[in-house]
Design an enzyme around this catalytic site. Structure first.
Site, PDB file in Angstrom:
ATOM      1  N   ASP B 167       0.839  -1.203   0.000  1.00  9.00           N
ATOM      2  CA  ASP B 167       0.000   0.000   0.000  1.00  9.00           C
ATOM      3  C   ASP B 167       0.876   1.257   0.000  1.00  9.00           C
ATOM      4  O   ASP B 167       0.612   2.215  -0.727  1.00  9.00           O
ATOM      5  CB  ASP B 167      -0.924  -0.018   1.222  1.00  9.00           C
ATOM      6  CG  ASP B 167      -1.883   1.167   1.243  1.00  9.00           C
ATOM      7  OD1 ASP B 167      -2.438   1.488   0.175  1.00  9.00           O
ATOM      8  OD2 ASP B 167      -2.061   1.780   2.303  1.00  9.00           O
ATOM      9  N   GLU B 168       1.931   1.227   0.807  1.00  5.81           N
ATOM     10  CA  GLU B 168       2.823   2.387   0.901  1.00  5.81           C
ATOM     11  C   GLU B 168       3.569   2.624  -0.428  1.00  5.81           C
ATOM     12  O   GLU B 168       3.672   3.768  -0.892  1.00  5.81           O
ATOM     13  CB  GLU B 168       3.817   2.177   2.055  1.00  5.81           C
ATOM     14  CG  GLU B 168       4.877   3.236   2.215  1.00  5.81           C
ATOM     15  CD  GLU B 168       4.322   4.644   2.409  1.00  5.81           C
ATOM     16  OE1 GLU B 168       3.166   4.797   2.811  1.00  5.81           O
ATOM     17  OE2 GLU B 168       5.062   5.609   2.137  1.00  5.81           O
TER      18      GLU B 168
END
Lengths: 249, 249
Positions: B167-168
Site C-alpha cells: 500500500d505504501e
C-alpha cells in the site's frame, strides 16, 4: 530459501492424511485432518494461568469509546457466548508446543521476535486493539484505536495499518473457528480515513468453510455505524498444527 | 468525526474545478485539476538539500542481496531514468507546504507522528526498505527486508506487513506518477511466506489512469524470481494537493 507454496503445503498435508489412512476416501481424509474442535483450540489459545503479558488490556491511552465498548463486550463474556482473546508478544507464545507444517520450519534463535501488530510497545503510540470471539457464531469483533505511529495521510491511520489488523483479526478468527492458518487472499475497499486516536470497530464473520478454505468478511466502521472506514474479504487455508515432539524422541 | 468519503471528496474537487472554469467541459476540467507534471512532483518530493533523515539508506542490518541490488539500482539512477526516493519519518515531511483536500484537515499538534512503515526505528528490527521510481515508465521497485518485529507465523513476515508496504509503495508511486492520493482498493493473493531477514523485491507498475483513478499492479518475489511471495492490484484516487496559504493571509 522457501519454495513451498501454501497450496503445495496443503497438497502435502492431504497426501500425508491419505498415507496414514489408506482405506478412507480422500474427502473423508480431509475432514479427519482437521478434527480439532473450536472448544479445544480456544482452551489452548486462552490459558487460564500464564506469565505472558496480555497486550489486549485497557491502558491510559484508550479513548472513552474504546473503554466503554470493551467493558460492554467483557460483560458479554460472562453470559453471551463471547470470549476475550489474549494477545501475546509473539505468535510463538500463542502456538506454544505446536509446530508449523513441514516446509515451514521455525527459526529458533533468541532474537526479540514480535507479532507485527504488537511491535510498537509504547502505550497509545501504535496499535491499541482487542479481539472478542464468538465461537458458536464464528464471528469476531476487534476494537481498534490507531496511534500516531500508524500514520499515513497526516492525522489519519495508514491504510496499510488497517489492512494488517484486518489480516491479523481474520487470522486469529480463522484459526479458532476452523484451523485457518495462512492468508490466501485479502481484498479491501477503503471508504473513509480513520482519524488517529479514534475508535474503529471491525466486525468479522466466517461466511463459509469449503474445500479446506475459510471465506471471511469484515466491515470496519465507527461505533455509531455512521461512518464506514473499509470493507474486506479474506480467504484462509486450513492446515492443522502438529504437537511438537519432545527432544528425547 | 470524518464523514466525507473519498468519492465524496473527489466530487467536491470536480465541483470546485467547474466553479473555477465555468466555460470548460467537465472532462477538460478534470484534466485541468490534475495538471502537475511528474517532473515537478518528483522535484518537490526529492529535495536536494534537507536536514530530514532519510530512512531509505543502507545500514549494517541489510543482507548482502539487499545491499547489492540497492547498489545496482543506484547505478541506474545515474543514467537509466531511475530515481531513488527519500523516505522521511512522516508524510508531513513529504508534503511540506501542501494541504489535504477540504474535509481532511490536518491535526497540527506536536505529537511524534510517524509514517506507519517507518514507525520502528531500530535498525533491522522492523521495516527495511527503499523505493526506486521510474517516472517515464510509471513503475517502481521496492527492496524489502522484514525484521523480527514484523513477524506473523514464527520466522516469517506477517502477511499484513507486506500488505502495508505494498500500500505504501503503491501510494508513493501513485502520487508521483499521477497525483494518486488515496487507496480505494487493495487486492492481494499470497503465495509464499517471506522469511524474516531475507530480501523481497516488489515490482510495481501503473497499468492505466482513467476516470480520476490509477490502476496499479505489484508482484513481490525473491531476487532470483524463483519464489513468488504475493501478487496484488491497487486502485488510487487522484486528488490534487493545494499550496498552503501563509498565516498572514
Amino acid at each position: 530459501m522457501l519454495r513451498t507454496s501454501f497450496q503445495g503445503v496443503a497438497r502435502l498435508v492431504r497426501h500425508k492424511a491419505l498415507y496414514r489412512s489408506p482405506c478412507l476416501l480422500p474427502r473423508v481424509h480431509l475432514a479427519s485432518a482437521f478434527g480439532s474442535s473450536t472448544e479445544s483450540l480456544v482452551a489452548r489459545f486462552c490459558p487460564e494461568k500464564t506469565d505472558l503479558k496480555d497486550y489486549a488490556l485497557p491502558n491510559a491511552s484508550w479513548c472513552s469509546d474504546m473503554l466503554s465498548l470493551y467493558q460492554k463486550f467483557l460483560e458479554k463474556t460472562k453470559s453471551g457466548g463471547w470470549i476475550k482473546l489474549p494477545s501475546f508478544k509473539s505468535n510463538r507464545d500463542h502456538i506454544q508446543g505446536l509446530k508449523l507444517p513441514f516446509g515451514l520450519e521455525t527459526a529458533s534463535d533468541k532474537q526479540d521476535w514480535r507479532l507485527f501488530t504488537r511491535s510498537i510497545q509504547l502505550e497509545g503510540q501504535g496499535y491499541e486493539y482487542v479481539i472478542f470471539f464468538h465461537p458458536s457464531e464464528k464471528k469476531s469483533v476487534c476494537l481498534f484505536q490507531p496511534g500516531p505511529y500508524l500514520e499515513g495521510a497526516p492525522g489519519f491511520a495508514h491504510g496499510g495499518s488497517l489492512a494488517a489488523l484486518m489480516d491479523e483479526t481474520y487470522s486469529k478468527t480463522a484459526y479458532l473457528a476452523g484451523e485457518g492458518l495462512f492468508t490466501l487472499s485479502l481484498n479491501i475497499k477503503f471508504k473513509n480515513l480513520i482519524p488517529v486516536g479514534s475508535l474503529a470497530v471491525l466486525d468479522i464473520q466466517v461466511e463459509k468453510i469449503e474445500d479446506q478454505k475459510l471465506y471471511m468478511s469484515c466491515i470496519a466502521q465507527s461505533r455509531d455505524k455512521q461512518t464506514v472506514y473499509a470493507k474486506s474479504s479474506g480467504v484462509f487455508l486450513q492446515l492443522q498444527l502438529e504437537e511438537e515432539q519432545s527432544q528425547e524422541q
